[in-house]
Design a protein around this motif. Structure first.
Motif, PDB file in Angstrom:
ATOM      1  N   GLN A   4       0.795  -1.213  -0.060  1.00 30.58           N
ATOM      2  CA  GLN A   4       0.167  -0.136  -0.047  1.00 30.58           C
ATOM      3  C   GLN A   4       0.932   1.261   0.020  1.00 30.58           C
ATOM      4  OE1 GLN A   4      -3.068  -1.364  -1.062  1.00 30.58           O
ATOM      5  NE2 GLN A   4      -3.300   0.826  -0.453  1.00 30.58           N
ATOM      6  N   GLU A   5       1.981   1.180   0.546  1.00 28.79           N
ATOM      7  CA  GLU A   5       2.963   2.001   0.816  1.00 28.79           C
ATOM      8  C   GLU A   5       3.447   2.673  -0.614  1.00 28.79           C
ATOM      9  OE1 GLU A   5       7.233   3.332   2.889  1.00 28.79           O
ATOM     10  OE2 GLU A   5       5.644   2.361   4.208  1.00 28.79           O
ATOM     11  N   GLU A   6       4.090   1.524  -1.429  1.00 30.79           N
ATOM     12  CA  GLU A   6       4.512   1.801  -2.577  1.00 30.79           C
ATOM     13  C   GLU A   6       3.368   2.175  -3.626  1.00 30.79           C
ATOM     14  OE1 GLU A   6       7.811  -1.883  -2.435  1.00 30.79           O
ATOM     15  OE2 GLU A   6       5.634  -2.292  -2.804  1.00 30.79           O
ATOM     16  N   LYS A  13       3.089  10.154  -7.384  1.00 30.61           N
ATOM     17  CA  LYS A  13       3.952  10.408  -8.520  1.00 30.61           C
ATOM     18  C   LYS A  13       3.009  10.707  -9.737  1.00 30.61           C
ATOM     19  CE  LYS A  13       7.807  11.101  -6.401  1.00 30.61           C
ATOM     20  NZ  LYS A  13       8.387  12.349  -6.028  1.00 30.61           N
ATOM     21  N   LEU A  14       2.295   9.867  -9.988  1.00 34.30           N
ATOM     22  CA  LEU A  14       1.586   9.855 -11.486  1.00 34.30           C
ATOM     23  C   LEU A  14       0.451  10.959 -11.299  1.00 34.30           C
ATOM     24  CD1 LEU A  14       0.754   5.988 -11.433  1.00 34.30           C
ATOM     25  CD2 LEU A  14       1.695   7.218 -13.411  1.00 34.30           C
ATOM     26  N   GLU A  15      -0.111  11.297 -10.037  1.00 33.03           N
ATOM     27  CA  GLU A  15      -1.088  12.486 -10.248  1.00 33.03           C
ATOM     28  C   GLU A  15      -0.297  13.761 -10.425  1.00 33.03           C
ATOM     29  OE1 GLU A  15      -4.332  10.735  -7.079  1.00 33.03           O
ATOM     30  OE2 GLU A  15      -2.691  11.537  -6.451  1.00 33.03           O
ATOM     31  N   GLU A  16       1.008  13.774  -9.821  1.00 29.29           N
ATOM     32  CA  GLU A  16       1.802  15.229  -9.891  1.00 29.29           C
ATOM     33  C   GLU A  16       2.271  15.301 -11.349  1.00 29.29           C
ATOM     34  OE1 GLU A  16       5.231  14.539  -7.363  1.00 29.29           O
ATOM     35  OE2 GLU A  16       3.954  14.935  -5.616  1.00 29.29           O
ATOM     36  N   ARG A  17       2.740  14.204 -11.967  1.00 34.52           N
ATOM     37  CA  ARG A  17       2.840  14.301 -13.519  1.00 34.52           C
ATOM     38  C   ARG A  17       1.874  14.554 -14.435  1.00 34.52           C
ATOM     39  NH1 ARG A  17       6.410  15.892 -17.238  1.00 34.52           N
ATOM     40  NH2 ARG A  17       6.451  14.539 -18.907  1.00 34.52           N
ATOM     41  N   ARG A  18       0.545  13.895 -13.971  1.00 34.08           N
ATOM     42  CA  ARG A  18      -0.647  14.094 -14.767  1.00 34.08           C
ATOM     43  C   ARG A  18      -1.037  15.693 -14.581  1.00 34.08           C
ATOM     44  NH1 ARG A  18      -5.891  12.098 -11.946  1.00 34.08           N
ATOM     45  NH2 ARG A  18      -4.970  13.935 -10.603  1.00 34.08           N
ATOM     46  N   ASP A  19      -1.020  16.445 -13.655  1.00 36.62           N
ATOM     47  CA  ASP A  19      -1.268  17.787 -13.465  1.00 36.62           C
ATOM     48  C   ASP A  19      -0.211  18.615 -13.930  1.00 36.62           C
ATOM     49  OD1 ASP A  19      -3.420  16.735 -11.560  1.00 36.62           O
ATOM     50  OD2 ASP A  19      -2.339  17.315  -9.856  1.00 36.62           O
ATOM     51  N   LYS A  20       1.058  18.241 -13.694  1.00 37.52           N
ATOM     52  CA  LYS A  20       2.082  19.096 -14.882  1.00 37.52           C
ATOM     53  C   LYS A  20       1.675  18.970 -16.568  1.00 37.52           C
ATOM     54  CE  LYS A  20       6.997  19.690 -15.445  1.00 37.52           C
ATOM     55  NZ  LYS A  20       8.126  19.375 -15.106  1.00 37.52           N
ATOM     56  N   TYR A  82      -2.124  -2.196 -10.772  1.00 44.24           N
ATOM     57  CA  TYR A  82      -0.834  -1.610 -10.986  1.00 44.24           C
ATOM     58  C   TYR A  82       0.226  -2.287 -10.877  1.00 44.24           C
ATOM     59  CZ  TYR A  82       2.548   2.139 -11.097  1.00 44.24           C
ATOM     60  OH  TYR A  82       3.403   3.149 -11.422  1.00 44.24           O
ATOM     61  N   GLY A  83       1.118  -2.417 -11.693  1.00 47.04           N
ATOM     62  CA  GLY A  83       2.553  -3.045 -11.380  1.00 47.04           C
ATOM     63  C   GLY A  83       2.490  -4.386 -12.002  1.00 47.04           C
ATOM     64  N   ILE A  84       1.385  -4.823 -12.548  1.00 50.64           N
ATOM     65  CA  ILE A  84       1.192  -6.089 -12.960  1.00 50.64           C
ATOM     66  C   ILE A  84       1.338  -6.175 -14.649  1.00 50.64           C
ATOM     67  CG2 ILE A  84      -0.260  -8.161 -13.316  1.00 50.64           C
ATOM     68  CD1 ILE A  84      -1.393  -7.152 -10.512  1.00 50.64           C
ATOM     69  N   CYS A  85       2.235  -6.945 -15.174  1.00 49.97           N
ATOM     70  CA  CYS A  85       2.415  -6.908 -16.653  1.00 49.97           C
ATOM     71  C   CYS A  85       1.152  -7.362 -17.167  1.00 49.97           C
ATOM     72  CB  CYS A  85       3.428  -8.020 -17.030  1.00 49.97           C
ATOM     73  SG  CYS A  85       3.629  -8.049 -18.849  1.00 49.97           S
ATOM     74  N   ILE A  94       9.705  -2.725  -9.154  1.00 53.57           N
ATOM     75  CA  ILE A  94       9.739  -1.314  -8.701  1.00 53.57           C
ATOM     76  C   ILE A  94      10.869  -0.326  -9.340  1.00 53.57           C
ATOM     77  CG2 ILE A  94      10.468   0.203  -6.792  1.00 53.57           C
ATOM     78  CD1 ILE A  94       8.873  -1.772  -5.129  1.00 53.57           C
ATOM     79  N   PRO A  95      12.141  -1.029  -9.801  1.00 53.09           N
ATOM     80  CA  PRO A  95      12.963  -0.404 -10.566  1.00 53.09           C
ATOM     81  C   PRO A  95      12.606   0.215 -11.740  1.00 53.09           C
ATOM     82  CG  PRO A  95      13.959  -2.093  -9.611  1.00 53.09           C
ATOM     83  CD  PRO A  95      12.649  -2.513  -9.263  1.00 53.09           C
ATOM     84  N   ARG A  96      11.643  -0.731 -12.697  1.00 49.85           N
ATOM     85  CA  ARG A  96      11.089  -0.340 -13.920  1.00 49.85           C
ATOM     86  C   ARG A  96      10.178   0.750 -13.632  1.00 49.85           C
ATOM     87  NH1 ARG A  96      10.089  -0.360 -18.953  1.00 49.85           N
ATOM     88  NH2 ARG A  96       8.289  -1.035 -20.074  1.00 49.85           N
ATOM     89  N   LEU A  97       9.160   0.726 -12.618  1.00 44.43           N
ATOM     90  CA  LEU A  97       8.077   1.724 -12.390  1.00 44.43           C
ATOM     91  C   LEU A  97       8.775   2.761 -11.934  1.00 44.43           C
ATOM     92  CD1 LEU A  97       5.566  -0.659 -10.657  1.00 44.43           C
ATOM     93  CD2 LEU A  97       5.526  -0.042 -12.849  1.00 44.43           C
ATOM     94  N   LYS A  98       9.895   2.838 -11.506  1.00 40.95           N
ATOM     95  CA  LYS A  98      10.275   4.266 -10.972  1.00 40.95           C
ATOM     96  C   LYS A  98      11.109   4.850 -12.324  1.00 40.95           C
ATOM     97  CE  LYS A  98      11.539   3.379  -6.423  1.00 40.95           C
ATOM     98  NZ  LYS A  98      12.482   3.427  -5.108  1.00 40.95           N
ATOM     99  N   VAL A  99      11.407   4.199 -13.214  1.00 40.17           N
ATOM    100  CA  VAL A  99      11.775   4.673 -14.473  1.00 40.17           C
ATOM    101  C   VAL A  99      10.799   5.255 -15.551  1.00 40.17           C
ATOM    102  CG1 VAL A  99      13.071   4.395 -16.579  1.00 40.17           C
ATOM    103  CG2 VAL A  99      13.955   3.546 -14.417  1.00 40.17           C
TER     104      VAL A  99
END
Length: 118
Positions: A4-6, A13-20, A82-85, A94-99
């Motif tokens: 849940q924390e992840e 992060k997605l919401e911030e990018r969406r807003d930008k 989310y996070g499932i292929c 997580i490393p791929r999702l961070k990129v």
């Protein structure tokens, strides 16, 4: 499976990018509209406007695509997907999702999809 924390981290992060992206798209749309309303003085102005417009349109289209991918990812967070292929249903990692926060495929499946689209 993400904790849940992840999920909360990626959602923020997605919401911030969406807003930008939405702010950028609104500004770009205003600039494109302004360019179209300019009175052009000569052929050089016209050529310059078309060049600038084509570059702006390419950036605009790319940002629209990214915005759509982000909306899909936010929907996946809401549906616990989310996070499932999308191809093999393995964890993306997580490393791929961070990129690439809106990644839809794990690395192996991404390579397969890219080869199919060539």
């Amino acid at each position: 499976m993400l904790t849940q924390e992840e999920l909360s981290f990626f959602k923020t992060k997605l919401e911030e990018r969406r807003d930008k992206l939405k702010r950028n798209l609104n500004i770009a749309q205003d600039e494109i509209t302004g360019m179209m309303q300019n009175e052009l003085k000569d052929e050089g102005d016209l050529a310059s406007m078309y060049f600038d417009s084509s570059v702006d349109n390419a950036i605009f289209e790319r940002q629209l695509l990214e915005l759509a991918e982000i909306e899909v990812s936010l929907g996946k967070i809401s549906n616990n997907l989310y996070g499932i292929c999308e191809m093999c249903e393995a964890d993306i990692g997580i490393p791929r999702l961070k990129v690439k926060m809106f990644a839809r495929y794990c690395i192996v499946c991404r390579d397969i999809v890219e080869k199919e689209h060539r």
